[in-house]
Design an enzyme around this catalytic site. Sequence first.
Site, PDB file in Angstrom:
ATOM      1  N   GLY A  33       0.811  -1.215   0.000  1.00 57.05           N
ATOM      2  CA  GLY A  33       0.000   0.000   0.000  1.00 57.05           C
ATOM      3  C   GLY A  33       0.842   1.260   0.000  1.00 57.05           C
ATOM      4  CG  LEU A  60      -1.110   1.690  -3.829  1.00 53.45           C
ATOM      5  CD1 LEU A  60      -2.345   1.339  -4.661  1.00 53.45           C
ATOM      6  CD2 LEU A  60      -0.111   0.543  -3.840  1.00 53.45           C
ATOM      7  N   PRO A  88       3.613   6.116  -8.041  1.00 53.27           N
ATOM      8  CG  PRO A  88       3.917   8.137  -9.195  1.00 53.27           C
ATOM      9  CD  PRO A  88       3.949   7.543  -7.810  1.00 53.27           C
ATOM     10  CG  HIS A  90       3.165   0.684  -5.423  1.00 50.67           C
ATOM     11  ND1 HIS A  90       3.307   1.754  -4.569  1.00 50.67           N
ATOM     12  CD2 HIS A  90       3.761  -0.367  -4.812  1.00 50.67           C
ATOM     13  CE1 HIS A  90       3.947   1.363  -3.479  1.00 50.67           C
ATOM     14  NE2 HIS A  90       4.246   0.090  -3.602  1.00 50.67           N
ATOM     15  N   GLY A 115       8.935  -5.123  -8.653  1.00 51.78           N
ATOM     16  CA  GLY A 115       9.810  -4.029  -9.045  1.00 51.78           C
ATOM     17  C   GLY A 115      11.277  -4.400  -8.906  1.00 51.78           C
ATOM     18  CD  GLU A 116      14.585  -4.384 -13.490  1.00 50.51           C
ATOM     19  OE1 GLU A 116      14.519  -5.204 -14.405  1.00 50.51           O
ATOM     20  OE2 GLU A 116      15.176  -3.281 -13.601  1.00 50.51           O
ATOM     21  CD  GLN A 137      10.248  -7.738  -2.353  1.00 54.28           C
ATOM     22  OE1 GLN A 137      10.102  -7.596  -1.145  1.00 54.28           O
ATOM     23  NE2 GLN A 137       9.620  -6.976  -3.236  1.00 54.28           N
ATOM     24  CB  SER A 139       5.643   3.356   0.631  1.00 59.59           C
ATOM     25  OG  SER A 139       5.082   2.684  -0.469  1.00 59.59           O
ATOM     26  NE  ARG A 140      10.099   1.165   5.337  1.00 58.62           N
ATOM     27  CZ  ARG A 140      10.067  -0.101   4.908  1.00 58.62           C
ATOM     28  NH1 ARG A 140      10.476  -0.407   3.701  1.00 58.62           N
ATOM     29  NH2 ARG A 140       9.622  -1.061   5.705  1.00 58.62           N
TER      30      ARG A 140
HETATM   31  P1  AMP Z   1       6.065  -2.312  -1.568  1.00 63.34           P
HETATM   32  O1  AMP Z   1       4.673  -1.795  -1.473  1.00 63.34           O
HETATM   33  O2  AMP Z   1       7.103  -1.309  -1.205  1.00 63.34           O
HETATM   34  O3  AMP Z   1       6.234  -3.655  -0.888  1.00 63.34           O
HETATM   35  O4  AMP Z   1       6.331  -2.587  -3.102  1.00 63.34           O
HETATM   36  C1  AMP Z   1       5.440  -3.374  -3.873  1.00 63.34           C
HETATM   37  C2  AMP Z   1       6.059  -3.640  -5.207  1.00 63.34           C
HETATM   38  O5  AMP Z   1       6.324  -2.407  -5.871  1.00 63.34           O
HETATM   39  C3  AMP Z   1       7.407  -4.374  -5.124  1.00 63.34           C
HETATM   40  O6  AMP Z   1       7.487  -5.322  -6.175  1.00 63.34           O
HETATM   41  C4  AMP Z   1       8.391  -3.255  -5.304  1.00 63.34           C
HETATM   42  O7  AMP Z   1       9.626  -3.681  -5.831  1.00 63.34           O
HETATM   43  C5  AMP Z   1       7.665  -2.375  -6.296  1.00 63.34           C
HETATM   44  N1  AMP Z   1       8.193  -1.007  -6.258  1.00 63.34           N
HETATM   45  C6  AMP Z   1       8.389  -0.244  -5.168  1.00 63.34           C
HETATM   46  N2  AMP Z   1       8.950   0.938  -5.513  1.00 63.34           N
HETATM   47  C7  AMP Z   1       9.113   0.899  -6.863  1.00 63.34           C
HETATM   48  C8  AMP Z   1       9.655   1.806  -7.819  1.00 63.34           C
HETATM   49  N3  AMP Z   1      10.154   2.999  -7.466  1.00 63.34           N
HETATM   50  N4  AMP Z   1       9.659   1.440  -9.124  1.00 63.34           N
HETATM   51  C9  AMP Z   1       9.162   0.219  -9.496  1.00 63.34           C
HETATM   52  N5  AMP Z   1       8.647  -0.673  -8.637  1.00 63.34           N
HETATM   53  C10 AMP Z   1       8.618  -0.351  -7.339  1.00 63.34           C
END
Ligand code: AMP
EC number: 6.3.2.1
Length: 274
Positions: A27, A29, A31, A33, A146-147, A152, A185-186
């Site tokens: 969550g 969220l 861009p 995501h 996401g890369e 992960q 998100s952080r």
């Molecule tokens: P999170 O909500 O942070 O657990 O991230 C959910 C998914 O979004 C994971 O697969 C992350 O790698 C991806 N993600 C987070 N930040 C980015 C970003 N800046 N660009 C692309 N994917 C992202």
Amino acid sequence: MRIARDLPTLRHALDDLGPVALVPTMGALHPGHLSLLAAARREVGEAGTLVASIFVNPLQFGPGEDFSRYPRQEEADLDRLREAGCDLAWLPGVEAMYPPDRATTIQVEGPAEGWEGAARPGHFRGVATVCAKLFLQTGARVAAFGEKDWQQLQVIRRMVRDLDLPVRILPCPTLREADGLAMSSRNRYLDPEARSRAAALPGAMRAAIEAMARGTSPAAALATARAGLAAAGLALDYLALVEPESLCEVEAPPGRLIAAARLGAVRLLDNMPA
Ligand code: AMP
């Protein structure tokens, strides 16, 4: 867009829908995501079902980490998912995900062991367990990651391969702010002064990669980057050139440059091809 908060509702909702592409998130969220949602939609097409999960997974947070203050903004997230054309939002409560007497987790070795795995003991056990459950709960054919979270991504790929899980992992490029900082998100927890210094991390990484491409030795290029980051006030956890899939350190490019640095209360993660 349908919303499911427990397994019977999820299963019922998925009964009459097409092949599933899943985007697992915690969550808050942004861009980045949304780019995963767009990539997942492209994979299954309009006839498929785009599922986003939002679950702040207690199992992947260590004691003293930011589980309780992790940003939660369900209404705004649901609006974003609707705008992104999501078909189904899967918002399990902790009790729907983890029965109180659960006795099973998934432990990945190899790529899960160093770096984030070393800095955050138990983190990847939590990530692998929740992702395996999300894949099985939704029956996803494709899941986008996401890369941005490179290690992960490798841990999930290895788990899927080792356990023959019937899901294809779709890696998606990192979305960045205008100054190069990887979206996260952080990042909202960076105060304006810290925010202005945060782009030093991708800046130093890019400079090191360019220096190595010009023939500077990796040791010298990384030493310059470390000094620059210290001068910018970032407390580096690690900056390393690794083999992209195993995450084992390599002496020289090609590889993946991975980094983690603390800036105030925020831990910044980044990685780039080198
Ligand atoms: P999170 O909500 O942070 O657990 O991230 C959910 C998914 O979004 C994971 O697969 C992350 O790698 C991806 N993600 C987070 N930040 C980015 C970003 N800046 N660009 C692309 N994917 C992202």
